[in-house]
Design an enzyme around this catalytic site. Structure first.
Site, mmCIF file in Angstrom:
data_model
loop_
_atom_site.group_PDB
_atom_site.id
_atom_site.type_symbol
_atom_site.label_atom_id
_atom_site.label_comp_id
_atom_site.label_asym_id
_atom_site.label_seq_id
_atom_site.Cartn_x
_atom_site.Cartn_y
_atom_site.Cartn_z
ATOM 1 C CG ASP A 12 -1.905 -1.176 1.192
ATOM 2 O OD1 ASP A 12 -2.222 -1.654 0.090
ATOM 3 O OD2 ASP A 12 -2.304 -1.624 2.284
ATOM 4 C CE LYS A 15 2.329 -2.361 -4.410
ATOM 5 N NZ LYS A 15 1.984 -2.028 -3.013
ATOM 6 N N GLY A 39 -4.644 -4.270 -3.759
ATOM 7 C CA GLY A 39 -5.615 -3.224 -4.053
ATOM 8 C C GLY A 39 -4.834 -1.983 -4.421
ATOM 9 C CG HIS A 40 -2.134 -1.967 -6.980
ATOM 10 N ND1 HIS A 40 -1.301 -2.565 -7.879
ATOM 11 C CD2 HIS A 40 -1.828 -2.507 -5.774
ATOM 12 C CE1 HIS A 40 -0.519 -3.428 -7.245
ATOM 13 N NE2 HIS A 40 -0.825 -3.423 -5.972
ATOM 14 C CD GLN A 223 0.672 -8.786 -2.680
ATOM 15 O OE1 GLN A 223 1.346 -9.371 -3.502
ATOM 16 N NE2 GLN A 223 -0.599 -8.532 -2.867
HETATM 17 P P1 GDP Z 1 -0.825 0.396 -3.486
HETATM 18 O O1 GDP Z 1 -1.411 -0.898 -3.028
HETATM 19 O O2 GDP Z 1 0.649 0.460 -3.274
HETATM 20 O O3 GDP Z 1 -1.193 0.726 -4.898
HETATM 21 O O4 GDP Z 1 -1.446 1.522 -2.568
HETATM 22 P P2 GDP Z 1 -3.009 1.672 -2.154
HETATM 23 O O5 GDP Z 1 -3.754 2.165 -3.319
HETATM 24 O O6 GDP Z 1 -3.481 0.445 -1.486
HETATM 25 O O7 GDP Z 1 -2.901 2.753 -1.017
HETATM 26 C C1 GDP Z 1 -2.288 3.979 -1.245
HETATM 27 C C2 GDP Z 1 -3.305 5.096 -0.937
HETATM 28 O O8 GDP Z 1 -2.632 6.334 -0.939
HETATM 29 C C3 GDP Z 1 -4.385 5.222 -1.983
HETATM 30 O O9 GDP Z 1 -5.568 5.618 -1.354
HETATM 31 C C4 GDP Z 1 -3.867 6.331 -2.906
HETATM 32 O O10 GDP Z 1 -4.904 7.015 -3.563
HETATM 33 C C5 GDP Z 1 -3.190 7.206 -1.917
HETATM 34 N N1 GDP Z 1 -2.066 7.997 -2.397
HETATM 35 C C6 GDP Z 1 -1.033 7.649 -3.194
HETATM 36 N N2 GDP Z 1 -0.128 8.641 -3.239
HETATM 37 C C7 GDP Z 1 -0.620 9.636 -2.479
HETATM 38 C C8 GDP Z 1 -0.133 10.919 -2.087
HETATM 39 O O11 GDP Z 1 0.967 11.342 -2.446
HETATM 40 N N3 GDP Z 1 -0.919 11.649 -1.238
HETATM 41 C C9 GDP Z 1 -2.135 11.208 -0.816
HETATM 42 N N4 GDP Z 1 -2.843 12.004 -0.025
HETATM 43 N N5 GDP Z 1 -2.605 9.998 -1.136
HETATM 44 C C10 GDP Z 1 -1.852 9.244 -1.951
HETATM 45 P P1 IMO Z 2 -0.936 -4.130 -2.281
HETATM 46 O O1 IMO Z 2 -0.490 -4.649 -3.624
HETATM 47 C C1 IMO Z 2 -0.926 -4.552 2.018
HETATM 48 C C2 IMO Z 2 -0.971 -8.609 3.624
HETATM 49 C C3 IMO Z 2 -2.202 -9.048 4.377
HETATM 50 C C4 IMO Z 2 -1.586 -9.994 5.381
HETATM 51 C C5 IMO Z 2 -0.487 -10.670 4.556
HETATM 52 C C6 IMO Z 2 -0.886 -12.010 3.975
HETATM 53 O O2 IMO Z 2 -2.229 -3.414 -2.317
HETATM 54 O O3 IMO Z 2 0.165 -3.348 -1.647
HETATM 55 P P2 IMO Z 2 -2.479 -12.717 1.974
HETATM 56 O O4 IMO Z 2 -3.919 -12.457 1.736
HETATM 57 O O5 IMO Z 2 -1.584 -12.217 0.892
HETATM 58 O O6 IMO Z 2 -2.178 -14.151 2.318
HETATM 59 O O7 IMO Z 2 -2.130 -11.900 3.309
HETATM 60 O O8 IMO Z 2 -0.168 -9.764 3.518
HETATM 61 N N1 IMO Z 2 -1.204 -8.103 2.268
HETATM 62 C C7 IMO Z 2 -1.147 -6.816 1.925
HETATM 63 N N2 IMO Z 2 -0.952 -5.721 2.678
HETATM 64 N N3 IMO Z 2 -1.038 -4.432 0.697
HETATM 65 C C8 IMO Z 2 -1.211 -5.519 -0.080
HETATM 66 O O9 IMO Z 2 -1.219 -5.460 -1.425
HETATM 67 C C9 IMO Z 2 -1.314 -6.782 0.529
HETATM 68 N N4 IMO Z 2 -1.505 -8.052 0.076
HETATM 69 C C10 IMO Z 2 -1.422 -8.847 1.142
HETATM 70 O O10 IMO Z 2 -2.848 -7.969 4.999
HETATM 71 O O11 IMO Z 2 -0.958 -9.269 6.403
HETATM 72 MG MG MG Z 3 -2.947 -1.569 -1.788
#
Ligand code: GDP
Ligand code: IMO
Ligand code: MG
Length: 422
Positions: A12, A15, A39-40, A223
Site C-alpha cells: 500500500d 504503487k 488493491g491498487h 504487496q
Molecule cells: P498500493 O497498493 O501500493 O497501490 O497503494 P493503495 O492504493 O493500497 O494505497 C495507497 C493510498 O494512498 C491510496 O488511497 C492512494 O490514492 C493514496 N495515495 C497515493 N499517493 C498519495 C499521495 O501522495 N498523497 C495522498 N494524499 N494519497 C496518496
Molecule cells: P498491495 O499490492 C498490504 C498482507 C495481508 C496480510 C499478509 C498475507 O495493495 O500493496 P495474503 O492475503 O496475501 O495471504 O495476506 O499480507 N497483504 C497486503 N498488505 N497491501 C497488499 O497489497 C497486501 N496483500 C497482502 O494484509 O498481512
Molecule cells: Mg494496496
C-alpha cells in the site's frame, strides 16, 4: 527501458498511483506476482479506481496490460473486475489486456482453507486478506494447481478439478468446514473460463516479441518487500516473491533485460495485517485515520501506521536494487510539528542497522529515532521541487539518503498531477 516497480515497505505504498504516472512512458504494463489480495488505487480526476488483478496501466489508452505467469488469478474476481471497469467506461479488450496461460487459478477451496487456517491460528493469525492466496501458491509449489490453460478447456477443467475438490473437501471437513459441490464449482469456473478465454496467451513469448520491437515494459509489483515470502517478516508475509527478482520469474523476462528498479514508499510507514512493525505509533495512526486515510483498499481494514523506518527501506533498497525512490503521501505529514525517522533498531543492548530475519526478534526491536522539523503547511498544491517547503525538501533528502537510494519522485496527493519529478 524496462522498469520494475516494487513496494519498499509493507504494501500500500501508493504503487497504483505511481504505475499510472509511469505508464505514460511505457508500452506494456505487467503484473508479476500476488493475486486479488492487492488493491491498487488510482484517481483520475474525481473518479477512483481500485485495481486488484488488472494492471493499473489499463487506465491509459493504447497500453497493453499483461497478467504474468507469476500471478495467482481468481477467475470470478477477475471477471467482476473487468466488468466493473467497463461500467466505469474503461476499455478492456483483446488488444489491451492479456492473461498468461500459465498463471495459477485460485479456487473456492483455496479461499475456504485460507479462512479456516486463519481461524485455527487464533491469536497467532496472519491477518490475510482471505482471498485464498496462500493455499493457491501452496498448490502451485506442491504441483497440484490448475493453470489458466486448464480453466479455459472444459474437459481438462473437469478432469483436473474433480480430484482436487474431492481431496480438499476432506481437508475442509476435517477442519470443521463444509464440503463444496463439485458441480457448482465446475459450472461457475467453466463460465468464467469461457469469458476469459479470448484474453489468454503465451505471455512469455508475447513479451519477448514486444521487446524485439523495442517496447518499453513496466513491471507492476504488488504487496511490498516485507511481505515477500523469502525476504519479508515470515510468517507474517504473503506467499509470493514481491521483490524485484519476482518480476523475472513472474514474467519470463530475464534479469539482464531489466534496466531500473523504482521503489515506492510512503513518507511514513503503514501495515495491514499482523506481524512486527517497529515504528508503529498511536499518535500518527490517529492523525492519519482522523483524516480519513489509511484504510485498506481491498478489505477496508484500518492500516496500522508508524513513523518512517529507514532501516526497513535501506534493507529494501539492498534486496531490490532500487535505483530510484518514489516517496508518496508526503502531504500526510503536513501538520506534524516534529517528524521522527527510525535510523536503527535496538534489541537487548544490540544495535541493528538492517532488518533481522527473525520476526520474533524484529518484534522486540525498539526504534532509534532522529527528529526533523515539520513544515506545517500544505504541500498538495506544489508542482515542483522548488515549490515544496524547505523542511519538506530536507526531510525527503534525508529519508532518501538514509534509504541509500536516489530520490526520483515525490507525491503530494493521490492525483496524477500531484507528482513531482526530482
Ligand atoms: P498500493 O497498493 O501500493 O497501490 O497503494 P493503495 O492504493 O493500497 O494505497 C495507497 C493510498 O494512498 C491510496 O488511497 C492512494 O490514492 C493514496 N495515495 C497515493 N499517493 C498519495 C499521495 O501522495 N498523497 C495522498 N494524499 N494519497 C496518496
Ligand atoms: P498491495 O499490492 C498490504 C498482507 C495481508 C496480510 C499478509 C498475507 O495493495 O500493496 P495474503 O492475503 O496475501 O495471504 O495476506 O499480507 N497483504 C497486503 N498488505 N497491501 C497488499 O497489497 C497486501 N496483500 C497482502 O494484509 O498481512
Ligand atoms: Mg494496496
Amino acid at each position: 527501458m524496462n522498469t520494475i516497480l516494487v513496494g519498499a515497505q509493507w504494501g500500500d505504498e501508493g504503487k497504483g498511483k505511481i504505475i499510472d504516472v509511469l505508464t505514460e512512458q511505457a508500452d506494456i504494463v505487467v503484473r508479476y506476482a500476488g493475486g486479488n489480495n492487492a488493491g491498487h488505487t488510482v484517481f483520475i480526476g474525481k473518479q477512483k479506481y481500485v485495481l486488484h488483478l488488472v494492471p493499473s496501466g489499463i487506465l491509459r489508452r493504447n497500453k497493453l496490460c499483461v497478467i504474468g505467469n507469476g500471478v495467482v488469478v481468481d477467475p470470478i474476481g477477475l471477471v467482476e473486475e473487468i466488468e466493473g471497469l467497463k461500467k466505469l467506461g474503461v476499455k478492456v479488450n483483446r488488444r489491451n489486456f492479456v492473461l498468461s496461460e500459465t498463471a495459477h487459478v485460485v479456487l473456492p477451496y483455496h479461499r475456504e482453507l485460507d479462512a479456516r487456517r486463519e481461524a485455527l491460528k487464533g491469536r497467532n493469525l496472519i491477518g490475510t486478506t482471505k482471498r485464498g492466496i496462500g493455499p493457491a501458491y501452496g498448490d502451485k509449489a506442491a504441483r497440484v494447481g490448475l493453470r489458466v490453460y486448464d480453466l479455459v478447456d472444459a474437459d481438462r477443467l473437469k478432469k483436473k478439478l474433480s480430484p482436487r475438490v474431492r481431496e480438499n473437501n476432506r481437508v475442509l471437513q476435517s477442519l470443521g468446514g463444509v464440503a463444496l459441490s463439485f458441480e457448482r464449482v465446475y459450472a461457475e469456473y467453466l463460465a468464467a473460463g469461457k469469458y476469459l478465454k479470448p484474453f489468454v496467451a503465451n505471455t512469455v513469448v508475447l513479451l519477448h516479441e514486444a521487446m524485439r520491437d523495442t517496447a518499453d515494459i513496466l513491471f507492476e509489483g504488488a504487496q511490498g518487500t516485507f511481505l515477500d515470502i523469502d525476504h519479508g517478516t515470515y510468517p507474517f508475509v504473503t506467499s509470493s516473491n514481491t521483490t524485484a527478482g519476482g518480476a523475472c520469474t513472474g514474467s519470463g523476462v530475464p534479469p539482464h533485460r531489466m534496466n531500473r528498479v523504482v521503489g515506492v514508499m510512503k513518507a511514513y510507514t503503514t501495515r495491514v495485517g499482523e506481524g512486527p512493525l517497529p515504528t508503529e505509533n498511536a499518535e500518527i495512526s490517529d492523525l492519519l485515520h482522523g483524516m480519513g486515510r489509511e484504510f485498506g483498499a481491498t478489505t477496508g481494514r484500518p492500516r496500522r501506521c508508524g513513523w518512517f523506518d529507514s532501516v526497513a527501506t535501506r534493507h529494501a533498497a539492498m534486496v531490490n536494487g532500487i535505483d530510484g525512490l518514489a516517496v508518496t503521501n508526503l502531504d500526510g505529514l503536513d501538520t506534524v510539528e516534529t517528524i521522527k525517522v527510525c535510523v536503527a533498531y535496538r534489541q537487548g543492548g544490540k544495535r541493528y542497522d538492517f532488518v533481522p530475519s527473525d520476526a520474533q526478534l524484529l518484534a522486540e526491536c525498539r526504534p532509534v529515532y532522529a527528529e526533523f522539523a515539520g513544515w506545517r503547511e500544505p504541500t498538495d498544491q506544489a508542482k515542483s521541487w522548488k515549490q515544496l517547503p524547505a523542511n519538506a525538501r530536507t526531510y525527503l533528502k534525508a529519508i532518501a539518503e538514509l534509504s541509500n537510494a536516489k530520490l526520483f519522485i515525490a507525491s503530494v496527493g493521490p492525483a496524477r498531477e500531484q507528482t513531482i519529478f526530482v
